[in-house]
Design a protein around this motif. Structure first.
Motif, short mmCIF file in Angstrom:
data_model
loop_
_atom_site.label_atom_id
_atom_site.label_comp_id
_atom_site.label_asym_id
_atom_site.label_seq_id
_atom_site.Cartn_x
_atom_site.Cartn_y
_atom_site.Cartn_z
N ARG A 1 -3.04 -8.29 8.27
CA ARG A 1 -3.19 -8.21 6.85
C ARG A 1 -4.38 -6.85 6.62
O ARG A 1 -4.70 -6.18 7.29
N TYR A 2 -4.64 -7.24 4.50
CA TYR A 2 -5.18 -6.28 4.09
C TYR A 2 -5.94 -6.24 3.40
O TYR A 2 -5.68 -7.72 2.66
N THR A 3 -6.64 -5.33 2.85
CA THR A 3 -7.99 -5.40 1.89
C THR A 3 -7.86 -4.32 0.36
O THR A 3 -7.61 -3.46 1.19
N LYS A 4 -7.60 -4.83 -0.40
CA LYS A 4 -8.23 -3.03 -1.68
C LYS A 4 -9.28 -3.28 -2.29
O LYS A 4 -9.91 -4.62 -2.63
N ASN A 5 -10.05 -2.06 -1.82
CA ASN A 5 -11.19 -2.21 -2.52
C ASN A 5 -11.45 -0.96 -3.10
O ASN A 5 -12.35 0.20 -2.63
N GLY A 6 -11.42 -0.96 -4.34
CA GLY A 6 -11.94 0.40 -5.15
C GLY A 6 -10.46 1.49 -4.13
O GLY A 6 -9.36 1.13 -4.89
N ASN A 7 -11.32 2.79 -4.71
CA ASN A 7 -10.24 3.67 -3.64
C ASN A 7 -9.53 3.69 -2.36
O ASN A 7 -9.64 4.49 -1.43
N THR A 8 -10.25 2.48 -1.77
CA THR A 8 -10.03 2.15 -0.26
C THR A 8 -9.25 0.85 0.22
O THR A 8 -9.00 0.21 -0.43
N ASN A 9 -8.06 1.29 1.02
CA ASN A 9 -7.43 0.85 1.59
C ASN A 9 -7.39 0.18 2.99
O ASN A 9 -7.71 1.26 3.82
N THR A 10 -7.61 -1.45 3.33
CA THR A 10 -7.89 -1.57 4.72
C THR A 10 -6.90 -2.12 5.24
O THR A 10 -6.85 -3.56 5.12
N VAL A 11 -6.21 -1.87 6.36
CA VAL A 11 -5.06 -2.40 7.93
C VAL A 11 -6.25 -3.50 8.65
O VAL A 11 -6.49 -2.15 9.44
N LEU B 1 0.52 -1.20 -0.06
CA LEU B 1 -0.11 -0.17 -0.13
C LEU B 1 0.87 1.33 -0.34
O LEU B 1 0.84 1.99 1.08
N PRO B 2 1.88 1.68 -0.82
CA PRO B 2 2.81 2.82 -1.19
C PRO B 2 1.68 3.89 -1.10
O PRO B 2 1.06 4.16 -1.39
N GLY B 3 2.62 4.53 0.14
CA GLY B 3 1.97 5.90 0.15
C GLY B 3 0.85 6.55 1.29
O GLY B 3 0.84 7.55 1.44
N MET B 4 0.43 5.50 1.79
CA MET B 4 -0.68 5.11 3.08
C MET B 4 0.47 5.29 4.39
O MET B 4 1.11 4.63 4.78
N LEU B 5 -0.50 6.36 5.02
CA LEU B 5 0.23 6.55 6.90
C LEU B 5 -0.37 5.15 7.11
O LEU B 5 -1.01 4.52 7.91
N LEU B 6 1.25 4.64 7.78
CA LEU B 6 1.11 3.63 8.78
C LEU B 6 1.60 4.01 10.06
O LEU B 6 2.65 4.25 10.38
#
Length: 293
Positions: free
Chosen positions: A126-136, A105-110
């Protein structure tokens, strides 16, 4: 007389001949005796040299073995000295998971800290990507699992971080609450005054500071006290701070924590990304926020 002289002369010749033979035999015997003596000396010298060489070889082998044993002992001691401290597993596990997230998830604040008091050794992500939404999803398992392993889905997360890029409704995600007027007030500290109100079995404590709103929600039926909780949250805000926000930010804490409740919700905007962090424990949430990079 003539015959007597002849006999004497013959006897003399025989005596001389016998003496010469005796002398030759003695010389031959002497030479034969000298030769074995010389060979014996040389054999003793060779034997002495071989023994010396064998002794030296044995000494060298023993010295080499002792040196090897010493080096092995020193290396073992050095290895033991370099064992990580009791705090190392937390840093190593979180760093490992965060490094993998940055690639995914490049560029995401973590967050770089998990904010946990215990269980860091078994931190799973774990993480998921759904369109423009990233969830950790951050959870603690019975054992450490591989990054983004399918089995981690069965674990209740203690924190969930969501990034929505170019959201059409960032205000709906942030849910900022403007300052309230005309309501009863209570002092949280010398610089902070909160308002209180109740509705439908719930009581709410709210205060605003800068671009942020803070709301503590409590159950009147369970006789929960939002003011005491508000004071503890304010201390966390003063200690750890909140992220910078491009518009507004909000902290909403619902009392009555239970495992997997995720009752602390913090949201803000950073550029074109809107972030929301949900956590089971409020202290854990602020520690994670404080380590965002």
């Amino acid at each position: 007389m003539k015959n007597k002289l002849g006999i004497t002369a013959a006897a003399a010749l025989v005596a001389i001949s016998l003496a010469a033979c005796s002398n030759e035999n003695n010389q031959s015997s002497s030479k034969s005796s000298d030769k074995p003596a010389t060979s014996q000396v040389e054999k003793k010298q060779n034997s002495s040299t071989e023994n010396s060489s064998n002794t030296q070889s044995s000494e060298n082998k023993t010295s080499s073995e002792n040196k090897s044993t010493s080096n092995s002992s020193e290396n073992k001691s050095s290895s033991e000295d370099k064992k990580p401290s009791s705090q190392a597993p937390e840093r190593d596990r979180m760093e490992k998971m965060t490094a993998k997230l940055r690639k995914a998830l490049p560029g995401m604040l973590l967050p770089t800290r998990d904010g946990l008091g215990t269980g860091s050794d078994n931190l799973n992500v774990r993480y998921t990507k759904n369109g423009n939404t990233n969830t950790v999803y951050y959870s603690v398992g019975n054992s450490p699992a591989e990054f983004n392993a399918a089995s981690v889905k069965n674990e209740k997360p203690f924190a969930v971080l969501t990034e929505t890029k170019n959201s059409e409704d960032p205000d709906g995600i942030i849910n900022y609450m403007p300052a309230q007027k005309g309501l009863p007030t209570t002092k949280l500290d010398a610089d902070t005054t909160a308002t209180t109100q109740g509705a439908a079995g719930q009581s709410y404590l709210q205060w605003n500071k800068g671009d942020w709103s803070y709301v503590i929600q409590a159950s009147t039926q369970l006789k929960e006290n939002p003011t005491d909780r508000g004071k503890s949250v304010l201390k966390l805000v003063n200690e750890y701070g909140v992220p910078s926000t491009s518009s507004h930010g909000s902290v909403h804490v619902t009392m009555g924590d239970s495992l997997g409740s995720l009752n602390t919700v913090i949201a803000w905007q950073k550029g074109n990304s809107t972030y929301q962090l949900k956590a089971h424990d409020t202290t854990t949430a602020f520690k994670m926020l404080n380590s965002l990079k």
